[in-house]
Design a protein around this motif. Sequence first.
Motif, PDB file in Angstrom:
ATOM      1  N   ALA A 162      -8.076  -3.353  -7.078  1.00 36.44           N
ATOM      2  CA  ALA A 162      -6.761  -4.103  -7.456  1.00 36.44           C
ATOM      3  C   ALA A 162      -5.615  -2.892  -7.638  1.00 36.44           C
ATOM      4  O   ALA A 162      -4.702  -3.068  -7.234  1.00 36.44           O
ATOM      5  CB  ALA A 162      -6.829  -4.937  -8.642  1.00 36.44           C
ATOM      6  N   GLN A 175      -4.632  -1.601  -4.295  1.00 34.16           N
ATOM      7  CA  GLN A 175      -3.860  -2.578  -3.445  1.00 34.16           C
ATOM      8  C   GLN A 175      -2.391  -2.601  -4.079  1.00 34.16           C
ATOM      9  O   GLN A 175      -1.376  -2.647  -3.352  1.00 34.16           O
ATOM     10  CB  GLN A 175      -4.623  -3.840  -3.403  1.00 34.16           C
ATOM     11  CG  GLN A 175      -5.845  -3.929  -2.902  1.00 34.16           C
ATOM     12  CD  GLN A 175      -6.468  -5.243  -2.839  1.00 34.16           C
ATOM     13  OE1 GLN A 175      -6.293  -6.083  -3.624  1.00 34.16           O
ATOM     14  NE2 GLN A 175      -7.631  -5.333  -2.276  1.00 34.16           N
ATOM     15  N   SER A 176      -2.229  -2.145  -5.369  1.00 31.49           N
ATOM     16  CA  SER A 176      -1.015  -2.337  -5.956  1.00 31.49           C
ATOM     17  C   SER A 176      -0.064  -0.967  -5.774  1.00 31.49           C
ATOM     18  O   SER A 176       1.054  -0.854  -6.031  1.00 31.49           O
ATOM     19  CB  SER A 176      -0.896  -2.624  -7.580  1.00 31.49           C
ATOM     20  OG  SER A 176      -1.592  -1.696  -8.062  1.00 31.49           O
ATOM     21  N   ASN A 184       2.416   1.211  -3.544  1.00 33.04           N
ATOM     22  CA  ASN A 184       3.045   1.293  -2.347  1.00 33.04           C
ATOM     23  C   ASN A 184       3.863   2.429  -1.966  1.00 33.04           C
ATOM     24  O   ASN A 184       3.359   3.453  -2.735  1.00 33.04           O
ATOM     25  CB  ASN A 184       3.952  -0.066  -2.821  1.00 33.04           C
ATOM     26  CG  ASN A 184       5.000   0.369  -3.836  1.00 33.04           C
ATOM     27  OD1 ASN A 184       5.182   1.266  -4.029  1.00 33.04           O
ATOM     28  ND2 ASN A 184       5.440  -0.848  -4.679  1.00 33.04           N
ATOM     29  N   HIS A 188       5.498   4.375  -4.798  1.00 34.93           N
ATOM     30  CA  HIS A 188       4.515   5.384  -5.799  1.00 34.93           C
ATOM     31  C   HIS A 188       4.095   6.842  -5.078  1.00 34.93           C
ATOM     32  O   HIS A 188       4.059   7.670  -5.601  1.00 34.93           O
ATOM     33  CB  HIS A 188       3.199   4.504  -5.768  1.00 34.93           C
ATOM     34  CG  HIS A 188       3.551   3.365  -6.781  1.00 34.93           C
ATOM     35  ND1 HIS A 188       3.178   1.988  -6.247  1.00 34.93           N
ATOM     36  CD2 HIS A 188       3.709   3.169  -8.208  1.00 34.93           C
ATOM     37  CE1 HIS A 188       3.432   1.294  -7.267  1.00 34.93           C
ATOM     38  NE2 HIS A 188       3.673   1.849  -8.458  1.00 34.93           N
TER      39      HIS A 188
END
Length: 92
Positions: A2, A5-6, A8, A11
Motif C-alpha cells: 500500500a 501505491q501511494s 506519486n 514524492h
Amino acid sequence: MAILQSINKDHLKGAAVGVGVCAVGYYIYKKNQTKVDGFLKKQGINVQTVNHKDYANMSLEELMESKELIEDLIAEKEVNVEATMEEAVDAE
C-alpha cells in the motif's frame, strides 16, 4: 504494498530535489572544507577528517595524539601478523 501505491510523481520529484541539494551542499563543503572546518573549530566543534591531515599546521598536542594513534595501530597490526604467522607454522 500500500505504501508503494501511494507514492506519486511529487514524492519522486521531492526525493530527486533532496538528493540534488545534498550533492550541491557536499560539493560546496568540499570546495571550502578548510574554511568550514576552521570556523567549526573556533566554535568548539572538532571535525576530524579521515582523508588528509595537514601535519605542518597541527599543534604539538595534535601531532602527539596522531603519533600515539599510529603507534597503537602499528602494534595491533604486528600482533595480528604474529598471530597469523604462528597459525601458519602450527598448520604445517
